[in-house]
Motif scaffolding. Structure first.
Motif, mmCIF file in Angstrom:
data_model
loop_
_atom_site.group_PDB
_atom_site.id
_atom_site.type_symbol
_atom_site.label_atom_id
_atom_site.label_comp_id
_atom_site.label_asym_id
_atom_site.label_seq_id
_atom_site.Cartn_x
_atom_site.Cartn_y
_atom_site.Cartn_z
ATOM 1 N N LEU A 63 0.829 -1.204 0.000
ATOM 2 C CA LEU A 63 0.000 0.000 0.000
ATOM 3 C C LEU A 63 0.862 1.253 0.000
ATOM 4 O O LEU A 63 1.912 1.295 0.634
ATOM 5 N N ARG A 64 0.387 2.263 -0.687
ATOM 6 C CA ARG A 64 1.115 3.530 -0.752
ATOM 7 C C ARG A 64 0.422 4.579 0.103
ATOM 8 O O ARG A 64 -0.799 4.637 0.173
ATOM 9 N N VAL A 65 1.236 5.417 0.708
ATOM 10 C CA VAL A 65 0.761 6.587 1.431
ATOM 11 C C VAL A 65 1.339 7.791 0.688
ATOM 12 O O VAL A 65 2.553 7.891 0.517
ATOM 13 N N VAL A 87 -3.764 17.270 10.357
ATOM 14 C CA VAL A 87 -2.917 16.079 10.322
ATOM 15 C C VAL A 87 -1.947 16.185 11.493
ATOM 16 O O VAL A 87 -1.244 17.176 11.637
ATOM 17 N N GLU A 88 -1.938 15.141 12.333
ATOM 18 C CA GLU A 88 -1.096 15.146 13.528
ATOM 19 C C GLU A 88 -0.140 13.967 13.479
ATOM 20 O O GLU A 88 -0.560 12.815 13.361
ATOM 21 N N ALA A 89 1.162 14.259 13.579
ATOM 22 C CA ALA A 89 2.183 13.205 13.632
ATOM 23 C C ALA A 89 2.152 12.557 15.006
ATOM 24 O O ALA A 89 2.054 13.235 16.025
ATOM 25 N N LEU A 90 2.235 11.222 15.035
ATOM 26 C CA LEU A 90 2.193 10.481 16.299
ATOM 27 C C LEU A 90 3.473 9.665 16.465
ATOM 28 O O LEU A 90 3.810 8.851 15.594
ATOM 29 N N ASP A 91 4.166 9.890 17.585
ATOM 30 C CA ASP A 91 5.351 9.093 17.898
ATOM 31 C C ASP A 91 4.885 7.713 18.389
ATOM 32 O O ASP A 91 3.684 7.479 18.537
ATOM 33 N N ALA A 107 -13.132 5.076 13.518
ATOM 34 C CA ALA A 107 -11.950 5.550 12.801
ATOM 35 C C ALA A 107 -11.634 4.631 11.624
ATOM 36 O O ALA A 107 -11.873 3.430 11.669
ATOM 37 N N PHE A 108 -11.078 5.218 10.578
ATOM 38 C CA PHE A 108 -10.555 4.462 9.448
ATOM 39 C C PHE A 108 -9.108 4.124 9.791
ATOM 40 O O PHE A 108 -8.312 5.003 10.109
ATOM 41 N N LEU A 109 -8.771 2.845 9.762
ATOM 42 C CA LEU A 109 -7.425 2.412 10.116
ATOM 43 C C LEU A 109 -6.731 1.800 8.915
ATOM 44 O O LEU A 109 -7.275 0.918 8.252
ATOM 45 N N LEU A 110 -5.541 2.277 8.634
ATOM 46 C CA LEU A 110 -4.673 1.637 7.663
ATOM 47 C C LEU A 110 -3.323 1.528 8.374
ATOM 48 O O LEU A 110 -2.525 2.449 8.348
ATOM 49 N N THR A 111 -3.153 0.421 9.079
ATOM 50 C CA THR A 111 -1.969 0.237 9.906
ATOM 51 C C THR A 111 -1.230 -1.013 9.489
ATOM 52 O O THR A 111 -1.815 -1.931 8.911
ATOM 53 N N ARG A 112 0.050 -1.034 9.785
ATOM 54 C CA ARG A 112 0.876 -2.209 9.561
ATOM 55 C C ARG A 112 1.659 -2.474 10.829
ATOM 56 O O ARG A 112 2.218 -1.542 11.430
ATOM 57 N N PRO A 113 1.731 -3.733 11.276
ATOM 58 C CA PRO A 113 2.372 -4.033 12.557
ATOM 59 C C PRO A 113 3.873 -3.761 12.580
ATOM 60 O O PRO A 113 4.454 -3.646 13.647
ATOM 61 N N TRP A 114 4.513 -3.665 11.442
ATOM 62 C CA TRP A 114 5.956 -3.424 11.410
ATOM 63 C C TRP A 114 6.299 -1.930 11.429
ATOM 64 O O TRP A 114 7.465 -1.576 11.392
ATOM 65 N N ILE A 115 5.292 -1.074 11.500
ATOM 66 C CA ILE A 115 5.528 0.371 11.592
ATOM 67 C C ILE A 115 4.913 0.855 12.896
ATOM 68 O O ILE A 115 3.715 0.717 13.114
ATOM 69 N N ASP A 116 5.736 1.432 13.759
ATOM 70 C CA ASP A 116 5.287 1.779 15.109
ATOM 71 C C ASP A 116 4.949 3.256 15.284
ATOM 72 O O ASP A 116 4.952 3.772 16.389
ATOM 73 N N ARG A 117 4.626 3.933 14.213
ATOM 74 C CA ARG A 117 4.238 5.349 14.288
ATOM 75 C C ARG A 117 3.319 5.665 13.119
ATOM 76 O O ARG A 117 3.139 4.840 12.233
ATOM 77 N N GLY A 118 2.738 6.837 13.125
ATOM 78 C CA GLY A 118 1.824 7.174 12.041
ATOM 79 C C GLY A 118 1.261 8.568 12.206
ATOM 80 O O GLY A 118 1.806 9.393 12.947
ATOM 81 N N VAL A 119 0.163 8.813 11.511
ATOM 82 C CA VAL A 119 -0.512 10.106 11.571
ATOM 83 C C VAL A 119 -1.982 9.908 11.893
ATOM 84 O O VAL A 119 -2.574 8.875 11.576
ATOM 85 N N TRP A 133 -8.772 9.366 10.591
ATOM 86 C CA TRP A 133 -8.032 8.232 10.053
ATOM 87 C C TRP A 133 -6.766 8.048 10.880
ATOM 88 O O TRP A 133 -6.150 9.023 11.305
ATOM 89 N N LEU A 134 -6.365 6.812 11.086
ATOM 90 C CA LEU A 134 -5.051 6.489 11.631
ATOM 91 C C LEU A 134 -4.312 5.710 10.556
ATOM 92 O O LEU A 134 -4.776 4.654 10.117
ATOM 93 N N VAL A 135 -3.191 6.251 10.110
ATOM 94 C CA VAL A 135 -2.458 5.667 8.999
ATOM 95 C C VAL A 135 -0.992 5.500 9.395
ATOM 96 O O VAL A 135 -0.349 6.452 9.848
ATOM 97 N N SER A 136 -0.479 4.296 9.222
ATOM 98 C CA SER A 136 0.934 4.030 9.484
ATOM 99 C C SER A 136 1.795 4.770 8.467
ATOM 100 O O SER A 136 1.464 4.803 7.278
ATOM 101 N N THR A 137 2.890 5.318 8.938
ATOM 102 C CA THR A 137 3.890 5.920 8.071
ATOM 103 C C THR A 137 5.214 5.947 8.819
ATOM 104 O O THR A 137 5.234 6.116 10.042
#
Length: 169
Positions: A63-65, A87-91, A107-119, A133-137
């Motif tokens: 998936l692309r962000v 848009v808020e960056a989350l540590d 909430a709309f979630l697009l998360t991946r377990p190998w990424i421990d942060r997001g927006v 939305w919570l999106v891994s990045t």
């Protein structure tokens, strides 16, 4: 590093640990079959396991962000101004807290377990039942800078997705 980039694009590719688990699983399957069948059958099934699991992990992690001023895209979903809120960056600590909270919201979630942060991307459309939305990045601060604040922040929403309005005295 550019302080005010015009565009950010990343693919949520799995980390090496996940690819290692795919290889290890294929080796274990082949090893177990080697005890009960011929080496050619064990090797064929082991290779097929590697291909199927590898293709599945690649597809799941492809998936692309994409963030641009006034636009945000996560996979096939997208938000554009004026429906794109803050848009808020989350540590990592804030990310875990947000994911715990997301279980009670729409909430709309697009998360991946190998990424421990997001927006956390607020949805500024009053007709949309999704509050955010919570999106891994891997680079949440960059996404926050690129998109910026493009619309009015939405009202706080309750757990059922309805807007909560303060009563006037």
């Amino acid at each position: 590093m550019e302080t005010n980039p015009r565009r950010h694009s990343e693919r949520l590719v799995a980390s090496g640990l996940w690819w290692g688990m795919v290889v290890l699983t294929a080796v274990i399957v082949a090893w177990l079959l080697l005890v009960a069948t011929s080496p050619s059958v064990a090797a064929t099934v082991g290779l097929a396991t590697l291909v199927v699991l590898g293709a599945g992990l690649w597809h799941w992690g492809s998936l692309r962000v994409v963030a641009e001023p006034g636009r945000f895209r996560a996979g096939d979903a997208h938000l554009e101004a004026p429906h794109l809120g803050t848009v808020e960056a989350l540590d990592p600590a804030a990310w875990r807290a947000a994911l715990d909270r997301a279980g009670t919201d729409r909430a709309f979630l697009l998360t991946r377990p190998w990424i421990d942060r997001g927006v956390r991307v607020a949805v500024a459309d009053p007709d949309d039942p999704t509050p955010y939305w919570l999106v891994s990045t891997r680079r949440p601060a960059t996404v926050e800078r690129v998109v910026g604040h493009t619309g009015a922040a939405p009202d706080e929403r309750t757990t059922d997705g309805q807007e909560a309005r303060e009563e006037d005295d």
